[in-house]
Design a protein around this motif. Structure first.
Motif, PDB file in Angstrom:
ATOM      1  N   GLU A  72      12.332 153.091 -38.237  1.00 29.55           N
ATOM      2  CA  GLU A  72      11.436 154.359 -37.644  1.00 29.55           C
ATOM      3  C   GLU A  72      10.236 153.463 -37.344  1.00 29.55           C
ATOM      4  O   GLU A  72       9.620 152.519 -37.842  1.00 29.55           O
ATOM      5  CB  GLU A  72      11.089 154.948 -38.757  1.00 29.55           C
ATOM      6  CG  GLU A  72       9.999 156.169 -38.226  1.00 29.55           C
ATOM      7  CD  GLU A  72       9.450 157.163 -39.390  1.00 29.55           C
ATOM      8  OE1 GLU A  72       8.611 157.890 -39.014  1.00 29.55           O
ATOM      9  OE2 GLU A  72       9.607 156.678 -40.701  1.00 29.55           O
ATOM     10  N   MET A  73       9.842 153.731 -36.065  1.00 27.52           N
ATOM     11  CA  MET A  73       8.654 153.262 -35.507  1.00 27.52           C
ATOM     12  C   MET A  73       7.408 154.006 -35.412  1.00 27.52           C
ATOM     13  O   MET A  73       7.695 155.343 -34.956  1.00 27.52           O
ATOM     14  CB  MET A  73       8.923 152.469 -34.200  1.00 27.52           C
ATOM     15  CG  MET A  73       7.862 151.666 -33.886  1.00 27.52           C
ATOM     16  SD  MET A  73       7.445 151.660 -31.854  1.00 27.52           S
ATOM     17  CE  MET A  73       6.442 153.099 -31.812  1.00 27.52           C
TER      18      MET A  73
ATOM     19  N   PRO B  99      10.364 154.189 -29.971  1.00 25.37           N
ATOM     20  CA  PRO B  99      11.200 154.554 -31.028  1.00 25.37           C
ATOM     21  C   PRO B  99      12.607 154.070 -30.827  1.00 25.37           C
ATOM     22  O   PRO B  99      13.389 153.806 -31.969  1.00 25.37           O
ATOM     23  CB  PRO B  99      10.917 155.900 -31.044  1.00 25.37           C
ATOM     24  CG  PRO B  99       9.644 156.089 -30.259  1.00 25.37           C
ATOM     25  CD  PRO B  99       9.618 155.372 -29.191  1.00 25.37           C
ATOM     26  N   LYS B 100      13.093 154.397 -29.699  1.00 24.12           N
ATOM     27  CA  LYS B 100      14.602 154.110 -29.549  1.00 24.12           C
ATOM     28  C   LYS B 100      14.679 152.700 -29.668  1.00 24.12           C
ATOM     29  O   LYS B 100      15.842 152.592 -30.238  1.00 24.12           O
ATOM     30  CB  LYS B 100      14.980 154.883 -28.136  1.00 24.12           C
ATOM     31  CG  LYS B 100      16.368 154.620 -27.719  1.00 24.12           C
ATOM     32  CD  LYS B 100      16.753 155.574 -26.503  1.00 24.12           C
ATOM     33  CE  LYS B 100      18.279 155.597 -26.048  1.00 24.12           C
ATOM     34  NZ  LYS B 100      18.372 154.489 -24.997  1.00 24.12           N
ATOM     35  N   TRP B 101      14.139 151.971 -28.954  1.00 22.17           N
ATOM     36  CA  TRP B 101      14.165 150.597 -29.292  1.00 22.17           C
ATOM     37  C   TRP B 101      14.129 149.914 -30.720  1.00 22.17           C
ATOM     38  O   TRP B 101      15.070 149.288 -30.920  1.00 22.17           O
ATOM     39  CB  TRP B 101      13.014 149.764 -28.323  1.00 22.17           C
ATOM     40  CG  TRP B 101      12.955 148.234 -28.998  1.00 22.17           C
ATOM     41  CD1 TRP B 101      13.606 147.438 -28.491  1.00 22.17           C
ATOM     42  CD2 TRP B 101      11.978 147.951 -29.869  1.00 22.17           C
ATOM     43  NE1 TRP B 101      13.053 146.263 -29.137  1.00 22.17           N
ATOM     44  CE2 TRP B 101      12.094 146.541 -29.933  1.00 22.17           C
ATOM     45  CE3 TRP B 101      10.842 148.657 -30.368  1.00 22.17           C
ATOM     46  CZ2 TRP B 101      11.250 145.710 -30.993  1.00 22.17           C
ATOM     47  CZ3 TRP B 101      10.005 147.643 -31.378  1.00 22.17           C
ATOM     48  CH2 TRP B 101      10.115 146.210 -31.434  1.00 22.17           C
ATOM     49  N   ALA B 102      13.324 150.592 -31.308  1.00 24.42           N
ATOM     50  CA  ALA B 102      13.120 150.220 -33.007  1.00 24.42           C
ATOM     51  C   ALA B 102      14.228 150.568 -33.572  1.00 24.42           C
ATOM     52  O   ALA B 102      14.784 149.794 -34.522  1.00 24.42           O
ATOM     53  CB  ALA B 102      11.727 150.758 -33.621  1.00 24.42           C
ATOM     54  N   SER B 103      14.674 151.711 -33.209  1.00 26.53           N
ATOM     55  CA  SER B 103      15.928 152.245 -34.142  1.00 26.53           C
ATOM     56  C   SER B 103      17.153 151.383 -33.798  1.00 26.53           C
ATOM     57  O   SER B 103      17.869 151.245 -34.596  1.00 26.53           O
ATOM     58  CB  SER B 103      16.066 153.669 -33.741  1.00 26.53           C
ATOM     59  OG  SER B 103      17.270 154.175 -34.311  1.00 26.53           O
ATOM     60  N   GLU B 104      17.594 151.019 -32.346  1.00 23.11           N
ATOM     61  CA  GLU B 104      18.618 150.549 -31.929  1.00 23.11           C
ATOM     62  C   GLU B 104      18.527 148.988 -32.286  1.00 23.11           C
ATOM     63  O   GLU B 104      19.889 148.288 -32.680  1.00 23.11           O
ATOM     64  CB  GLU B 104      18.813 150.644 -30.448  1.00 23.11           C
ATOM     65  CG  GLU B 104      19.181 152.128 -30.258  1.00 23.11           C
ATOM     66  CD  GLU B 104      19.241 152.534 -28.681  1.00 23.11           C
ATOM     67  OE1 GLU B 104      19.417 151.414 -28.018  1.00 23.11           O
ATOM     68  OE2 GLU B 104      19.714 153.698 -28.276  1.00 23.11           O
TER      69      GLU B 104
ATOM     70  N   LYS C  41      10.518 150.223 -44.708  1.00 24.21           N
ATOM     71  CA  LYS C  41      10.214 151.645 -44.734  1.00 24.21           C
ATOM     72  C   LYS C  41      10.171 151.745 -43.065  1.00 24.21           C
ATOM     73  O   LYS C  41      10.366 153.153 -42.632  1.00 24.21           O
ATOM     74  CB  LYS C  41       8.992 151.888 -45.390  1.00 24.21           C
ATOM     75  CG  LYS C  41       8.481 153.316 -45.187  1.00 24.21           C
ATOM     76  CD  LYS C  41       9.046 154.250 -46.300  1.00 24.21           C
ATOM     77  CE  LYS C  41       8.319 155.540 -46.080  1.00 24.21           C
ATOM     78  NZ  LYS C  41       8.908 156.642 -46.933  1.00 24.21           N
ATOM     79  N   GLY C  42       9.581 150.869 -42.383  1.00 25.11           N
ATOM     80  CA  GLY C  42       9.393 151.318 -40.965  1.00 25.11           C
ATOM     81  C   GLY C  42       8.815 150.106 -40.300  1.00 25.11           C
ATOM     82  O   GLY C  42       8.291 148.956 -40.930  1.00 25.11           O
TER      83      GLY C  42
END
Ligand SMILES: [Zn+2]
Length: 298
Positions: free
Chosen positions: A103-104, A93-98, A60-61
């Motif tokens: 989702e972070m 958030p960008k780091w976690a997504s990429e 989920k995240g």
């Protein structure tokens, strides 16, 4: 529903896989917080990918707990007292997504701990509570009428360790203040007061129970400091419940003495303050992180 939960501490990284409030796996590794946030994230990426591969199914995240001042809504680090250099420049958030496809969510570690204890731990169902985390410093957080208290700048409830309890001849604190609670009750202060770097809560408990005079003197200072700090937190946040957590919360006699001080000094015409000790303080932060994706108390 599974989440990854990362607790970035002062000296260690705790990563857990949590499913529906149950910790599936827990991994603690030392980290060099002086190496900079980019290096920490490289390390975290590798560990997250490995942990995700060990547990099949949908994630989920990722919840991240940070020991600093944050813009939790924007998921951005504002300040972290010299550690994790560069964290305030990184788009997390960008780091976690990429890097992970997740989702972070980001939250202060003490706030995560109180949420974890209320949603899954020893304080289930409490709606008006303050927490004192007894460690190197004294971390605090507050929940008022079922909502975590954050404040305009994200700092509300977190600085109970820096309530001044002695302004006259007060000890200097690492925050720049004078006479702060943690300048008497944190283990960094305990070492200074004892003039012995090996001193911590375990050592204090052992020596105190053996009748050592220095330990009895230090015990008296700590119990009064924690009691006075708890009274101020109760008054500030209209709390009905005080939750003790962290390594020092295992020292039962110290908590009892602090509680006695509170009952003697607190002003609560509505009734009697309740005390709770976290039974599994090592899990409260990761369970609080898991809550961010599940529960309303957050
Ligand atoms: Zn301070």
């Amino acid at each position: 529903m599974k989440t990854l939960c990362a607790d970035l501490g002062g000296t260690r990284l705790k990563l857990a896989a949590v499913e529906n409030g149950v910790v599936l796996e827990n991994e603690v590794t030392p980290i060099d917080t002086n190496a900079g946030m980019e290096r920490v994230l490289e390390n975290l990426t590798v560990r997250c990918r490995a942990m995700m591969s060990r547990h099949a199914g949908e994630w989920k995240g990722l919840g991240v707990a940070f020991p600093g001042i944050l813009d939790e809504a924007a998921r951005h680090v504002i300040y972290c007292s010299g550690k994790y250099a560069g964290a305030d420049k990184i788009d997390l958030p960008k780091w976690a997504s990429e890097s992970l496809g997740l989702e972070m969510k980001l939250i202060n570690d003490a706030r995560a701990a109180i949420i974890g204890e209320i949603n899954y731990g020893s304080a289930t169902g409490e709606t008006d509570a303050v927490m004192l985390i007894l460690g190197t410093g004294i971390g605090t957080a507050a929940v008022c009428q079922g909502k975590v208290y954050r404040g305009k700048h994200g700092m509300a409830g977190l600085l109970g360790g820096h309530f001044s309890i002695d302004f006259d001849n007060g000890r200097k604190c690492i925050c720049g203040g004078t006479g702060c609670l943690e300048a008497y009750a944190g283990t960094w202060a305990l070492k200074e007061l004892a003039e012995d770097k090996s001193y911590d809560f375990q050592r204090l408990e052992r020596d105190y129970l053996a009748g050592d005079e220095k330990a009895k003197m230090l015990f008296g200072i700590q119990a009064k400091a924690l009691g006075a700090g708890a009274v101020s937190l109760i008054h500030a946040f209209d709390a009905e419940t005080v939750i003790f957590s962290g390594g020092g919360s295992r020292f039962a006699a110290l908590l009892e003495a602090a509680e006695a001080y509170v009952y003697e000094h607190v002003w609560t015409p509505w009734g009697k303050v309740k005390f709770i000790v976290a039974q599994h303080p090592e899990d409260s932060v990761v369970l609080g992180l898991h809550s961010l994706f599940v529960h309303h108390v957050c």
